[in-house]
Design an enzyme around this catalytic site. Structure first.
Site, mmCIF file in Angstrom:
data_model
loop_
_atom_site.group_PDB
_atom_site.id
_atom_site.type_symbol
_atom_site.label_atom_id
_atom_site.label_comp_id
_atom_site.label_asym_id
_atom_site.label_seq_id
_atom_site.Cartn_x
_atom_site.Cartn_y
_atom_site.Cartn_z
ATOM 1 N N GLU A 33 0.852 -1.197 0.000
ATOM 2 C CA GLU A 33 0.000 0.000 0.000
ATOM 3 C C GLU A 33 0.882 1.238 0.000
ATOM 4 O OE1 GLU A 33 -3.417 0.800 -0.255
ATOM 5 O OE2 GLU A 33 -2.392 2.728 -0.364
ATOM 6 N N ARG A 35 -0.326 4.452 0.317
ATOM 7 C CA ARG A 35 -0.801 5.482 1.256
ATOM 8 C C ARG A 35 -0.170 5.279 2.630
ATOM 9 N NH1 ARG A 35 -6.057 5.339 -1.243
ATOM 10 N NH2 ARG A 35 -6.653 7.451 -1.839
ATOM 11 N N GLY A 176 -22.682 15.650 -12.893
ATOM 12 C CA GLY A 176 -23.017 14.220 -12.834
ATOM 13 C C GLY A 176 -23.959 13.900 -11.692
ATOM 14 N N GLY A 178 -24.843 11.058 -10.467
ATOM 15 C CA GLY A 178 -24.653 9.676 -10.010
ATOM 16 C C GLY A 178 -24.595 9.659 -8.492
ATOM 17 N N THR A 267 -18.337 12.372 -12.631
ATOM 18 C CA THR A 267 -18.850 11.745 -13.854
ATOM 19 C C THR A 267 -18.348 10.316 -14.002
ATOM 20 O OG1 THR A 267 -17.024 12.808 -15.017
ATOM 21 C CG2 THR A 267 -19.165 13.894 -15.147
ATOM 22 N N GLY A 268 -18.128 9.655 -12.885
ATOM 23 C CA GLY A 268 -17.727 8.252 -12.939
ATOM 24 C C GLY A 268 -16.285 8.049 -12.534
ATOM 25 N N ARG A 269 -15.902 6.787 -12.465
ATOM 26 C CA ARG A 269 -14.537 6.447 -12.089
ATOM 27 C C ARG A 269 -13.955 5.472 -13.116
ATOM 28 N NH1 ARG A 269 -13.042 8.011 -7.034
ATOM 29 N NH2 ARG A 269 -11.499 6.348 -6.828
ATOM 30 N N HIS A 441 -43.043 -5.603 15.068
ATOM 31 C CA HIS A 441 -43.781 -4.348 14.996
ATOM 32 C C HIS A 441 -43.418 -3.486 16.191
ATOM 33 C CE1 HIS A 441 -47.064 -1.571 14.242
ATOM 34 N NE2 HIS A 441 -47.386 -1.658 15.530
HETATM 35 P P1 NAI Z 1 -21.761 7.474 -11.841
HETATM 36 O O1 NAI Z 1 -21.308 6.681 -13.006
HETATM 37 O O2 NAI Z 1 -22.632 6.869 -10.817
HETATM 38 O O3 NAI Z 1 -22.504 8.805 -12.366
HETATM 39 C C1 NAI Z 1 -21.891 9.727 -13.234
HETATM 40 C C2 NAI Z 1 -22.956 10.610 -13.876
HETATM 41 O O4 NAI Z 1 -22.320 11.638 -14.617
HETATM 42 C C3 NAI Z 1 -23.838 9.866 -14.848
HETATM 43 O O5 NAI Z 1 -25.193 10.088 -14.487
HETATM 44 C C4 NAI Z 1 -23.484 10.483 -16.203
HETATM 45 O O6 NAI Z 1 -24.569 10.500 -17.091
HETATM 46 C C5 NAI Z 1 -23.040 11.884 -15.800
HETATM 47 N N1 NAI Z 1 -22.175 12.587 -16.774
HETATM 48 C C6 NAI Z 1 -21.143 12.042 -17.479
HETATM 49 N N2 NAI Z 1 -20.591 12.999 -18.282
HETATM 50 C C7 NAI Z 1 -21.264 14.168 -18.068
HETATM 51 C C8 NAI Z 1 -21.164 15.495 -18.583
HETATM 52 N N3 NAI Z 1 -20.240 15.852 -19.473
HETATM 53 N N4 NAI Z 1 -22.036 16.436 -18.148
HETATM 54 C C9 NAI Z 1 -22.990 16.105 -17.248
HETATM 55 N N5 NAI Z 1 -23.122 14.862 -16.718
HETATM 56 C C10 NAI Z 1 -22.269 13.902 -17.112
HETATM 57 O O7 NAI Z 1 -20.401 8.027 -11.201
HETATM 58 P P2 NAI Z 1 -20.032 8.648 -9.786
HETATM 59 O O8 NAI Z 1 -21.206 9.220 -9.083
HETATM 60 O O9 NAI Z 1 -18.869 9.543 -10.079
HETATM 61 O O10 NAI Z 1 -19.544 7.393 -8.955
HETATM 62 C C11 NAI Z 1 -18.426 6.619 -9.398
HETATM 63 C C12 NAI Z 1 -18.490 5.212 -8.861
HETATM 64 O O11 NAI Z 1 -18.350 5.196 -7.463
HETATM 65 C C13 NAI Z 1 -19.798 4.539 -9.212
HETATM 66 O O12 NAI Z 1 -19.526 3.272 -9.707
HETATM 67 C C14 NAI Z 1 -20.525 4.478 -7.903
HETATM 68 O O13 NAI Z 1 -21.367 3.354 -7.829
HETATM 69 C C15 NAI Z 1 -19.382 4.410 -6.893
HETATM 70 N N6 NAI Z 1 -19.821 4.980 -5.628
HETATM 71 C C16 NAI Z 1 -20.699 4.294 -4.868
HETATM 72 C C17 NAI Z 1 -21.188 4.819 -3.698
HETATM 73 C C18 NAI Z 1 -22.185 4.054 -2.929
HETATM 74 O O14 NAI Z 1 -22.335 2.875 -3.158
HETATM 75 N N7 NAI Z 1 -22.911 4.679 -2.019
HETATM 76 C C19 NAI Z 1 -20.757 6.138 -3.207
HETATM 77 C C20 NAI Z 1 -19.862 6.785 -4.112
HETATM 78 C C21 NAI Z 1 -19.410 6.204 -5.260
#
Ligand code: NAI
Length: 462
Positions: A33, A35, A176, A178, A267-269, A441
């Site tokens: 690791e 970090r 985004g 998401g 906008t995703g990872r 309940h």
């Molecule tokens: P995401 O893939 O969930 O959402 C990204 C959003 O950005 C999408 O709705 C997409 O349409 C939008 N987007 C893409 N390009 C764009 C643009 N140019 N302009 C406007 N919108 C745009 O990605 P997010 O939220 O960054 O999360 C990344 C990963 O981390 C996901 O796989 C998620 O499941 C995971 N994660 C899970 C959590 C949980 O389980 N509670 C918490 C945080 C992250």
């Protein structure tokens, strides 16, 4: 004989769980690791710190909105941002130290530094080369970049920077809608920021059951989040610590701008495998950088395996953990298995949103006939008592066999309630099996039972 049976690269939920399971199976294990602390993105700059801020900001919201309704009078607390960040850091510390303790307890060596794989069976960290029979890559993911948006982690931040802003922004633009965007957007809305979420699609939370997604958006809107949908962000310009976000409507191509003190890029990872030397080794990756593996998480190079965000599938900590455990079992000569059909997803906003299995959309697409059992939390006494009557439980079951195919919950404790359905699905249960199970309940869980009843003769409190 190599010094180690297994070296795992990365100590996130995939890597550290794999390491502990390997050690429990009697394998001599090390984990690399880079970090200063163990736990990866999830514990240091992801799931755990965001939950601390979600909790603190929810408490503030409860004080502002609901205390007086319960006869709790007095001024709502004010926010000491530095103290809130210190609380968050303390939560991180407790958890990362916990992993360090578990490593010691299980006699796992933590090799500190960046790892590369010069050849199968060898892991180089700094000037030292460590040998192992098997190598597991669990290096996780990093925030995806967006053309025209330069992240400085001050004005334009990823989720990492969003967890340690110098101050609470007056205006926050989230790119985004998401999970990351909505969780952090919720935090800052409750802390007083004016939050606008710009989303490419015409709905939030892509892939989620459409009905839940709609209700979720409506709920967040009521809480103060603003949404600009169907719009693609074109770029962000930063001048004097102020940002201008330009976006283009996907309906009519018109361009507009919004000003912000802080912009969160969510906008995703993308898989993070920098510096490992995968190309030189000939490890196959997809065009999106994911390491290709077979059903036992083996890459095309013997002795090199991969799990978690670096491979295909949802980028979720618990998916990585499951793969970590199963990977260890495979390496110990056992049969490791992950049921990818039953991986829950949770959004930790208030109300929480939780989903597992098929959605109505995926069922329609595959032409499978199904029935829907739905129950509103308005009919749940416990939810009403705690101002959490918004939302519902929706169970999808096979129209002929009654087998539970999926479940979608928006409401109080959704992230915990969903696991009853996960267990039911693992056992191939029918909706009637859940409906005939006694539920205490008054609990939120009764809403799950009522939804199961609604798949059959009907719910009681509807
Ligand atoms: P995401 O893939 O969930 O959402 C990204 C959003 O950005 C999408 O709705 C997409 O349409 C939008 N987007 C893409 N390009 C764009 C643009 N140019 N302009 C406007 N919108 C745009 O990605 P997010 O939220 O960054 O999360 C990344 C990963 O981390 C996901 O796989 C998620 O499941 C995971 N994660 C899970 C959590 C949980 O389980 N509670 C918490 C945080 C992250």
């Amino acid at each position: 004989m190599p010094a180690y049976d297994v070296i795992i690269i990365g100590s996130g939920p995939g890597g550290y769980v794999c390491a502990i399971r390997c050690a429990q199976r009697g394998l001599k294990t090390a984990c690399v690791e880079r970090r200063e602390t163990l736990g990866g993105t999830c514990l240091n700059v992801g799931c755990i710190p965001s939950k601390a801020l979600l909790h603190a900001s929810h408490m503030l919201h409860e004080a502002e909105e609901n205390f007086a309704k319960m006869g709790l009078k007095g001024k709502a607390p004010s926010v000491d941002w530095k103290a809130m960040l210190a609380y968050k850091d303390d939560v991180i510390g407790q958890n990362t130290k916990g992993i360090e303790f578990l490593f010691k307890k299980n006699k796992i060596d933590w090799i500190k530094g960046w790892a590369s794989i010069p050849e199968p069976g060898k892991v180089k960290v700094g000037d030292e080369v460590h040998e192992a029979k098997d190598i597991v890559i669990a290096t996780g993911s990093a925030a995806a970049s967006l053309t025209g948006v330069e992240v400085d982690e001050k004005t334009v931040v990823t989720s990492t920077g969003a967890l340690e802003l110098g101050k609470i922004p007056k205006r926050l633009v989230v790119i985004g809608a998401g999970v990351i965007g909505l969780e952090m957007g919720s935090v800052y809305t409750r802390l007083g920021s004016d939050v606008t979420v710009v989303e490419f699609l015409d709905h939030i939370t892509p892939g989620m059951d459409a009905e839940v997604s709609k209700v979720f958006q409506r709920t967040l809107k009521k809480q103060g989040l603003k949404f600009v949908l169907n719009s693609a962000v074109q770029g962000v310009e930063v001048k004097n610590n102020k940002a201008t976000v330009t976006y283009k409507s996907r309906k009519d191509d018109s361009e507009a701008t919004i000003e912000a003190d802080t912009v969160l890029l969510a906008t995703g990872r993308v898989p993070f495998t920098d510096g490992l030397g995968l190309d030189a080794l000939g490890v196959k990756t997809t065009d999106r950088g994911m390491i290709e593996t077979d059903e036992s998480w083996a890459t095309n190079i013997p002795g090199i395996h991969a799990i978690g965000d670096a491979i295909k599938g949802p980028m979720l900590a618990h998916k990585a953990e499951d793969e970590g455990m199963a990977m260890a079992e495979v390496l110990a000569g056992q049969h490791g298995h992950v049921n990818y059909g039953v991986i829950p997803g949770v959004v930790y906003t208030h109300p929480e949103v939780a989903t597992v299995g098929e959605t109505e959309e995926t069922l329609k697409e595959s032409g499978r006939s199904y029935k829907v059992g739905k129950f509103s939390f308005m009919g749940n006494a416990r939810a009403k008592a705690v101002f959490a009557g918004d939302g519902f439980v929706k169970i999808l079951a096979d129209a002929d066999t009654d087998r539970v195919l999926g479940c979608h919950i928006i409401g109080p404790g959704a992230g915990d309630l969903i696991h009853e359905i996960c267990v039911a699905m693992e056992f191939g249960a029918s909706a009637e099996d859940i409906a005939r199970t006694c539920h205490a309940h008054p609990t939120f869980s009764e809403a799950v039972r009522e939804a199961a009843l609604a798949c059959g003769d009907g719910a009681i409190h509807a």
